[in-house]
Design a protein around this motif. Sequence first.
Motif, short mmCIF file in Angstrom:
data_model
loop_
_atom_site.label_atom_id
_atom_site.label_comp_id
_atom_site.label_asym_id
_atom_site.label_seq_id
_atom_site.Cartn_x
_atom_site.Cartn_y
_atom_site.Cartn_z
N PRO A 235 23.57 -37.95 52.85
CA PRO A 235 24.47 -38.82 52.08
C PRO A 235 25.31 -39.66 53.04
N SER A 236 25.60 -40.89 52.66
CA SER A 236 26.30 -41.80 53.57
C SER A 236 27.66 -41.27 53.99
N VAL A 237 28.38 -40.60 53.08
CA VAL A 237 29.69 -40.09 53.43
C VAL A 237 29.60 -39.07 54.54
N CYS A 238 28.45 -38.39 54.64
CA CYS A 238 28.27 -37.35 55.66
C CYS A 238 27.97 -37.96 57.02
N GLN B 14 24.13 -43.83 42.48
CA GLN B 14 23.00 -43.21 41.81
C GLN B 14 21.72 -43.37 42.63
N ALA B 15 21.56 -44.52 43.25
CA ALA B 15 20.38 -44.74 44.10
C ALA B 15 20.40 -43.79 45.29
N GLU B 16 21.59 -43.61 45.86
CA GLU B 16 21.70 -42.72 47.00
C GLU B 16 21.40 -41.27 46.60
N SER B 17 21.89 -40.86 45.44
CA SER B 17 21.64 -39.48 44.99
C SER B 17 20.16 -39.23 44.81
N LEU C 93 15.39 -30.75 41.40
CA LEU C 93 15.98 -29.71 42.21
C LEU C 93 17.43 -29.50 41.79
N ALA C 94 17.90 -28.28 41.88
CA ALA C 94 19.27 -27.95 41.49
C ALA C 94 20.22 -28.18 42.66
N ILE C 95 20.33 -29.44 43.08
CA ILE C 95 21.16 -29.76 44.24
C ILE C 95 22.46 -30.46 43.85
N TYR C 96 22.61 -30.81 42.58
CA TYR C 96 23.79 -31.56 42.14
C TYR C 96 24.86 -30.63 41.57
N GLY C 97 26.11 -31.05 41.72
CA GLY C 97 27.21 -30.25 41.23
C GLY C 97 27.71 -30.66 39.87
N ASP C 98 27.12 -31.71 39.28
CA ASP C 98 27.55 -32.16 37.95
C ASP C 98 26.39 -32.88 37.28
N ASP C 99 26.51 -33.06 35.96
CA ASP C 99 25.44 -33.72 35.20
C ASP C 99 25.27 -35.18 35.59
N GLY C 100 26.32 -35.80 36.08
CA GLY C 100 26.24 -37.20 36.48
C GLY C 100 25.62 -37.40 37.85
N ARG C 101 25.35 -36.30 38.54
CA ARG C 101 24.74 -36.35 39.87
C ARG C 101 25.57 -37.17 40.85
N THR C 102 26.89 -36.95 40.80
CA THR C 102 27.78 -37.71 41.67
C THR C 102 28.11 -36.98 42.97
N HIS C 103 27.76 -35.70 43.05
CA HIS C 103 28.03 -34.96 44.28
C HIS C 103 27.09 -33.75 44.39
N SER D 297 32.73 -28.22 53.36
CA SER D 297 33.25 -27.27 52.38
C SER D 297 33.29 -27.84 50.97
N LEU D 298 33.45 -29.15 50.83
CA LEU D 298 33.60 -29.77 49.51
C LEU D 298 32.29 -30.29 48.95
N GLY D 299 31.22 -30.25 49.72
CA GLY D 299 29.99 -30.89 49.28
C GLY D 299 30.08 -32.38 49.55
N ALA D 300 28.99 -33.08 49.30
CA ALA D 300 28.94 -34.52 49.58
C ALA D 300 29.05 -35.31 48.29
N HIS D 301 29.94 -36.29 48.27
CA HIS D 301 30.11 -37.16 47.11
C HIS D 301 29.39 -38.49 47.37
N PHE D 302 28.61 -38.91 46.40
CA PHE D 302 27.87 -40.17 46.53
C PHE D 302 28.78 -41.32 46.12
N GLY D 303 28.36 -42.53 46.43
CA GLY D 303 29.14 -43.68 46.06
C GLY D 303 29.17 -43.90 44.56
N ASP D 304 30.04 -44.80 44.13
CA ASP D 304 30.18 -45.10 42.71
C ASP D 304 29.11 -46.08 42.24
N GLY D 305 28.86 -46.06 40.94
CA GLY D 305 27.99 -47.06 40.32
C GLY D 305 26.53 -46.92 40.70
N PRO D 306 25.78 -48.02 40.54
CA PRO D 306 24.33 -48.01 40.81
C PRO D 306 23.99 -47.59 42.24
N ALA D 307 24.81 -48.00 43.20
CA ALA D 307 24.54 -47.65 44.59
C ALA D 307 24.61 -46.14 44.79
#
Length: 229
Positions: A146-149, A63-66, A96-106, A51-61
């Motif tokens: 995504p790893s959190v998933c 961004q690499a995952e996203s 692709l329009a798969i990100y929920g923010d400009d920082g591509r964090t989720h 329901s919340l979408g997937a959040h990627f890890g912080d920092g370079p890791a």
Amino acid sequence: MTDEFIEIDRGDTVWRFEREFLESNWTCLFGNGCKGILTEPAEELNQGCCSLGAHFGDGPAGQAESKEVLAYASMLTPKNFQHFDQAHEADTPGMLAIYGDDGRTHTRLVDNACIFLNRPGFAGGEGCALHIAAIEFDESPTEWKPSVCWQLPLRVDWQEVNADTETATVRRWTRADWSKHGETMAWCCTERSDGGETYAGTEQVIDSLREELTALAGAEVYVELRRRL
């Protein structure tokens, strides 16, 4: 080794595994009575923890995952991805329009859930489009998602010991790990106090989550963990 955690020292990383959870018969109820993580039970939505979408890890890791998820998303088709058209709304060529923010964090939400979540009734299969596609390609969903998933319900707490060593504590997710959202969730699948329906699987977590545990810690650590249990 303690009663609560099994410790495996790999030199640069000391792995600590929650014994009680690994020996439990917890099992995922997605599509089979999962009440979700909303403020009210919602089995009929079949959203699970998406329901919340997937959040990627912080920092370079993170961004690499996203970027990795973006690459795999580009391999999805209308047959296995219900929101294929929404994902291809991006103005930038090759994006692709798969990100929920400009920082591509989720990941982006579509109709109040992750864009990758195929809804009930979709001909290509309900559940995560990335998961479905990975199986179609005869690959592991742990590589596509995504790893959190793919890690849920497992969580890893990393702590630096010194310049050369860190600890990695592998345990079940709790309400507290969902931050403020955890305070309003009507149900948390890893907590027995919320009904305990998930603790009725046919095998122990050490076996049912073998693939996830191996992806987390490596084959050698998993073999040693299995031996100790």
